[in-house]
Design an enzyme around this catalytic site. Structure first.
Site, PDB file in Angstrom:
ATOM      1  N   CYS A   1       0.913  -1.083   0.125  1.00 46.54           N
ATOM      2  CA  CYS A   1      -0.044   0.008   0.088  1.00 46.54           C
ATOM      3  C   CYS A   1       0.914   1.336  -0.181  1.00 46.54           C
ATOM      4  O   CYS A   1       1.750   1.407   0.786  1.00 46.54           O
ATOM      5  CB  CYS A   1      -0.954  -0.082   1.082  1.00 46.54           C
ATOM      6  SG  CYS A   1      -1.956   1.362   1.314  1.00 46.54           S
TER       7      CYS A   1
ATOM      8  N   CYS B   1       0.243   3.132   3.664  1.00 41.43           N
ATOM      9  CA  CYS B   1       0.585   2.492   5.065  1.00 41.43           C
ATOM     10  C   CYS B   1       1.580   0.918   4.720  1.00 41.43           C
ATOM     11  O   CYS B   1       1.864   0.595   5.900  1.00 41.43           O
ATOM     12  CB  CYS B   1      -0.751   2.086   5.652  1.00 41.43           C
ATOM     13  SG  CYS B   1      -1.297   0.473   4.993  1.00 41.43           S
TER      14      CYS B   1
ATOM     15  N   CYS C   1      -7.493  -0.777   0.698  1.00 39.86           N
ATOM     16  CA  CYS C   1      -6.641  -1.519   1.655  1.00 39.86           C
ATOM     17  C   CYS C   1      -7.322  -1.695   2.998  1.00 39.86           C
ATOM     18  O   CYS C   1      -8.087  -0.700   3.626  1.00 39.86           O
ATOM     19  CB  CYS C   1      -5.448  -0.240   1.961  1.00 39.86           C
ATOM     20  SG  CYS C   1      -4.410  -0.834   3.288  1.00 39.86           S
TER      21      CYS C   1
ATOM     22  N   CYS D   1      -5.690   0.872   5.865  1.00 38.90           N
ATOM     23  CA  CYS D   1      -5.940   2.383   6.028  1.00 38.90           C
ATOM     24  C   CYS D   1      -6.932   2.918   4.925  1.00 38.90           C
ATOM     25  O   CYS D   1      -7.330   4.164   5.051  1.00 38.90           O
ATOM     26  CB  CYS D   1      -4.448   3.053   5.628  1.00 38.90           C
ATOM     27  SG  CYS D   1      -4.154   2.926   3.816  1.00 38.90           S
TER      28      CYS D   1
ATOM     29  N   CYS E   1      -7.877  -4.448 -10.875  1.00 40.22           N
ATOM     30  CA  CYS E   1      -7.478  -3.451 -11.500  1.00 40.22           C
ATOM     31  C   CYS E   1      -7.003  -2.329 -10.982  1.00 40.22           C
ATOM     32  O   CYS E   1      -7.941  -1.531 -10.055  1.00 40.22           O
ATOM     33  CB  CYS E   1      -8.485  -2.956 -12.752  1.00 40.22           C
ATOM     34  SG  CYS E   1      -8.007  -1.695 -13.810  1.00 40.22           S
TER      35      CYS E   1
HETATM   36 FE    FE Z   1      -2.932   0.839   3.291  1.00 43.74          FE
END
Ligand code: FE
Length: 131
Positions: free
Chosen positions: A48, A51, A97, A100, A120
């Site tokens: 990510c 995070c 995610c 976060c 995607c």
């Molecule tokens: Fe994240």
């Protein structure tokens, strides 16, 4: 269980570049064929951008021709959340995610075997860690 990370827009702005902030925090979409990780074929993990939670793996990346990095499954299913998105007059499934709530992209049911799924994902929502 993944412990949540919550920050204000000002805090995210201080950590991210403007493109990352727009895409990951404001549900933006990078222009097709412009993302830095589209043609990345190195072995490693896709974390990510916000995070650093591990989201996708090079083992599951494929060239979808869509113009965005595409994966046929997440590295860890518990690290992503999927939500129905009714924006732009379409019903799509948004991928976020889990830790976060960064906007990552969408998942479609026209992917390759073995899952038939196509995640995607915007390059701007990811950071690549070579293995
Ligand atoms: Fe994240």
């Amino acid at each position: 269980m993944v412990e949540k990370i919550k920050k204000t827009d000002a805090e995210w702005k201080a950590l991210l570049n403007p493109e990352q902030f727009h895409v990951a925090r404001k549900k933006g979409t990078e222009r097709a064929f412009t993302g830095a990780l589209l043609d990345n074929h190195e072995q490693g993990s896709y974390l990510c951008a916000c995070c650093e939670l591990e989201l996708f793996s090079s083992d599951h990346k494929f060239d979808s021709g869509s113009g965005w990095p595409s994966f046929f499954k997440p590295a860890h299913p518990e690290h992503v959340t999927e939500e129905k998105d009714h924006g732009f007059g379409m019903t799509r499934t948004e991928v976020l995610c889990e830790r976060c709530e960064a906007h990552l992209g969408h998942v479609f049911e026209d992917g390759p075997r073995p899952t038939g799924l196509r995640y995607c994902i915007n390059s701007a929502s990811l950071q690549f860690k070579k293995s």
